[in-house]
Design a protein around this motif. Structure first.
Motif, mmCIF file in Angstrom:
data_model
loop_
_atom_site.group_PDB
_atom_site.id
_atom_site.type_symbol
_atom_site.label_atom_id
_atom_site.label_comp_id
_atom_site.label_asym_id
_atom_site.label_seq_id
_atom_site.Cartn_x
_atom_site.Cartn_y
_atom_site.Cartn_z
ATOM 1 N N LYS A 162 -31.357 -7.785 -71.514
ATOM 2 C CA LYS A 162 -32.183 -6.768 -72.175
ATOM 3 C C LYS A 162 -32.477 -7.143 -73.637
ATOM 4 C CE LYS A 162 -30.992 -2.714 -74.008
ATOM 5 N NZ LYS A 162 -30.490 -1.367 -74.220
ATOM 6 N N GLU A 163 -31.454 -7.460 -74.391
ATOM 7 C CA GLU A 163 -31.677 -7.731 -75.819
ATOM 8 C C GLU A 163 -32.534 -8.982 -76.058
ATOM 9 O OE1 GLU A 163 -31.420 -5.795 -78.333
ATOM 10 O OE2 GLU A 163 -30.465 -4.265 -77.121
ATOM 11 N N GLN A 185 -41.494 -2.128 -84.054
ATOM 12 C CA GLN A 185 -40.391 -1.164 -83.915
ATOM 13 C C GLN A 185 -40.619 -0.223 -82.733
ATOM 14 O OE1 GLN A 185 -39.670 0.969 -87.602
ATOM 15 N NE2 GLN A 185 -39.537 -0.899 -88.792
ATOM 16 N N ALA A 188 -40.133 -2.141 -79.401
ATOM 17 C CA ALA A 188 -38.719 -2.402 -79.088
ATOM 18 C C ALA A 188 -38.066 -1.153 -78.502
ATOM 19 C CB ALA A 188 -37.983 -2.864 -80.341
ATOM 20 N N LEU A 189 -38.360 -0.006 -79.088
ATOM 21 C CA LEU A 189 -37.762 1.233 -78.591
ATOM 22 C C LEU A 189 -38.282 1.565 -77.184
ATOM 23 C CD1 LEU A 189 -36.070 3.812 -78.960
ATOM 24 C CD2 LEU A 189 -38.044 4.867 -80.058
ATOM 25 N N ASP A 192 -36.735 -0.801 -74.688
ATOM 26 C CA ASP A 192 -35.325 -0.429 -74.515
ATOM 27 C C ASP A 192 -35.208 0.718 -73.519
ATOM 28 O OD1 ASP A 192 -32.795 0.800 -74.850
ATOM 29 O OD2 ASP A 192 -32.592 0.043 -76.879
ATOM 30 N N GLU A 193 -35.970 1.779 -73.753
ATOM 31 C CA GLU A 193 -35.861 2.966 -72.885
ATOM 32 C C GLU A 193 -36.335 2.661 -71.467
ATOM 33 O OE1 GLU A 193 -34.253 5.491 -73.706
ATOM 34 O OE2 GLU A 193 -34.293 5.589 -75.896
ATOM 35 N N LEU A 273 -34.190 12.420 -72.261
ATOM 36 C CA LEU A 273 -34.693 12.180 -73.612
ATOM 37 C C LEU A 273 -35.389 10.815 -73.687
ATOM 38 C CD1 LEU A 273 -34.934 13.070 -76.575
ATOM 39 C CD2 LEU A 273 -32.685 12.087 -76.996
ATOM 40 N N LEU A 277 -39.087 10.120 -75.015
ATOM 41 C CA LEU A 277 -39.382 9.229 -76.152
ATOM 42 C C LEU A 277 -40.429 8.188 -75.761
ATOM 43 C CD1 LEU A 277 -35.855 8.645 -77.746
ATOM 44 C CD2 LEU A 277 -37.620 10.271 -78.434
ATOM 45 N N ILE B 23 -27.499 -2.266 -83.627
ATOM 46 C CA ILE B 23 -28.254 -1.385 -82.725
ATOM 47 C C ILE B 23 -27.366 -0.201 -82.321
ATOM 48 C CG2 ILE B 23 -29.298 -1.260 -80.419
ATOM 49 C CD1 ILE B 23 -29.983 -4.279 -80.809
ATOM 50 N N ASP B 25 -26.848 2.334 -79.614
ATOM 51 C CA ASP B 25 -27.182 2.724 -78.234
ATOM 52 C C ASP B 25 -25.903 3.119 -77.505
ATOM 53 O OD1 ASP B 25 -25.972 0.295 -77.683
ATOM 54 O OD2 ASP B 25 -27.791 -0.715 -77.013
ATOM 55 N N ARG B 53 -32.429 -0.803 -84.171
ATOM 56 C CA ARG B 53 -33.032 0.166 -83.262
ATOM 57 C C ARG B 53 -32.012 1.248 -82.882
ATOM 58 N NH1 ARG B 53 -33.641 -3.442 -79.692
ATOM 59 N NH2 ARG B 53 -32.294 -2.703 -78.026
ATOM 60 N N ILE B 54 -32.510 2.471 -82.711
ATOM 61 C CA ILE B 54 -31.665 3.563 -82.213
ATOM 62 C C ILE B 54 -32.361 4.114 -80.971
ATOM 63 C CG2 ILE B 54 -30.587 5.785 -82.735
ATOM 64 C CD1 ILE B 54 -30.919 5.118 -85.726
ATOM 65 N N ASN B 55 -31.686 4.080 -79.824
ATOM 66 C CA ASN B 55 -32.361 4.602 -78.628
ATOM 67 C C ASN B 55 -31.863 6.013 -78.303
ATOM 68 O OD1 ASN B 55 -29.960 4.351 -77.203
ATOM 69 N ND2 ASN B 55 -30.675 2.709 -75.864
ATOM 70 N N ILE B 59 -29.146 8.321 -80.210
ATOM 71 C CA ILE B 59 -29.484 9.618 -80.810
ATOM 72 C C ILE B 59 -28.509 10.689 -80.332
ATOM 73 C CG2 ILE B 59 -31.212 11.497 -80.674
ATOM 74 C CD1 ILE B 59 -32.089 9.434 -82.665
#
Lengths: 324, 103
Positions: A162-163, A185, A188-189, A192-193, A273, A277, B23, B25, B53-55, B59
């Motif tokens: 993933k990273e 940014q 990337a988010l 990630d999700e 969530l 997002l 990060i 997460d 990053r904050i996922n 949060i």
């Protein structure tokens, strides 16, 4: 030649509001219902028995007795409805849309989009939404990218990837401007999700319970498939993650969007969530679900000045039939 | 920017400085749970200048941490060093209902 698209407007003022947006879309047959939706339907039904899909003005929502979606459903069963809503109007009630089986929404900005830097005008959201709706599932990625854009594809074998994948995505968005950094940014988010959903949200037992705990290190199971695709054309980023579970339910998605959007306070603790997002950070969300076979979550994001995200967002949700 | 999550707590007078790295997460869960026990207040400054990053999971854990120290220790929480996206994310998810942004 494609069959026409039927567009329904509540009255002449409503139709005029959409005139410039409709001008660039070929093959549209516009219908103004005025106070009664019944008589024009009969005429149209005879002339266009199988429309490509239906554009429905959000001025019909909340439905004030027209029952227009019921009529459309009866006359054109199985035809997708794309609700078009101007950004200055309140966001349509998602629960009502879902009740009426409307899984496609596009929110159209009222001010013209800025010209991009030297690479031509940006496609308006309505055009992108229509392209996405009509594109074949495998062409959807390309619908919002300029011709010739390379789309990178990866098949995950472990959660450890993933990273590095997100890093690769970040590197794909080259450039040092604040707009490019903001896009990096967001991308990337979103990635990630999307990947977390495929790795930990999608795999479920027969009773619907999740097989893996969020964040645990895991190998991809034999026969399991998680694919990540993305492309960046210098202005638009398209990203898509698919899993071979097809376990997500449209009701679940709508529920998460509604619950998180309408809350006044801290987010609910029962999940969802991440999906919310993704929806808020992409310019347009597309979800295709073939139950038990595949879920595809994709989105498109474009360069923008850092700051607040626009409140309203569109989506397409396609629930294909289960295998016989 | 380092990617592995870690957190360092220092004190300046009545203010505890919580510096986040990497990060945030699901892998931050244990560290953030322990952090709630390490921080006493009365003022807590959370600095995200060195975080990435904050996922959504990050949060959720940050919300839990902040709610805990605010409710159990009456801590006054401030936040600084947010990236553009993390600032939006914090506004969107209600973190600023528990903490204030430092100018």
């Amino acid at each position: 030649m494609n069959p026409p698209i039927l567009a329904f407007f509540r009255n002449d003022t409503d139709k005029r509001r959409w005139k410039s947006d409709m001008a660039s879309i070929p093959g549209i047959v516009s219908i103004v219902t005025e106070e009664s939706a019944h008589s024009p339907f009969k005429t149209i039904c005879r002339s266009v028995p199988k429309p490509q899909f239906i554009l429905l003005s959000a001025s019909f929502y909340p439905d004030k007795g027209f029952g227009i979606t019921t009529l459309i459903r009866n006359l054109f069963p199985g035809t997708e409805i794309l609700l078009i809503s101007p950004a200055f109007e309140p966001f349509p009630d998602i629960a009502l849309l879902f009740r009426d089986g409307i899984r496609n929404l596009v929110v159209v900005p009222t001010s013209p989009l800025p010209l991009s830097q030297g690479i031509g005008p940006v496609d308006p959201p309505l055009s992108v939404a229509i392209k996405s709706l009509t594109a074949d599932r495998h062409e959807r990625m390309y619908a919002c990218l300029r011709q010739g854009t390379t789309v990178s594809e990866f098949t995950l074998t472990s959660s450890d990837q993933k990273e590095p994948l997100i890093k690769h995505l970040e590197n794909t968005i080259n450039g040092k401007s604040t707009e490019e950094e903001f896009l990096r940014q967001r991308a990337a988010l979103i990635a990630d999700e999307m990947i977390e959903n495929a790795l930990y949200g999608a795999p479920r037992n027969g009773d619907g319970t999740r097989i893996f705990r969020k964040g645990e290190r895991r190998e991809i199971l034999p026969g399991e498939r998680i694919e990540v695709r993305f492309g960046f054309d210098g202005e638009n980023l398209a990203i898509e993650v698919s899993d071979g579970w097809g376990s997500l339910l449209p009701e679940e998605i709508i529920g998460h969007l509604e619950k998180n959007r309408d809350r006044d306070g801290l987010p609910p603790t029962d999940g969802g969530l991440g999906l919310f997002l993704i929806w808020r950070f992409v310019d347009h969300l597309y979800v295709s679900i073939a139950p038990g076979r595949e879920t595809v979550v994709s989105g498109q994001v474009r360069l923008a000045t850092p700051g607040e995200l626009p409140e309203a967002k569109g989506f397409h949700m396609e629930a294909l039939r289960a295998c016989a | 920017m380092e990617t592995d999550f870690r957190v360092v707590v220092t004190r300046e007078g009545l203010t505890e400085i919580v510096q986040f790295y990497g990060i945030i997460d699901s892998r931050a869960e244990n560290a953030l749970r322990e952090l709630a026990g390490m921080v006493n207040g009365p003022n807590v400054r959370c600095d995200f200048n060195k975080s990435g990053r904050i996922n959504s999971m990050g949060i959720a854990f940050l919300l839990r941490f902040m709610k805990q120290i605010r409710d159990d220790k009456s801590a006054s929480i401030s936040i600084r060093g947010l990236s553009q996206v993390n600032m939006i994310l914090f506004k969107m998810t209600g973190i600023f209902l528990l903490a204030t942004a430092e100018q």
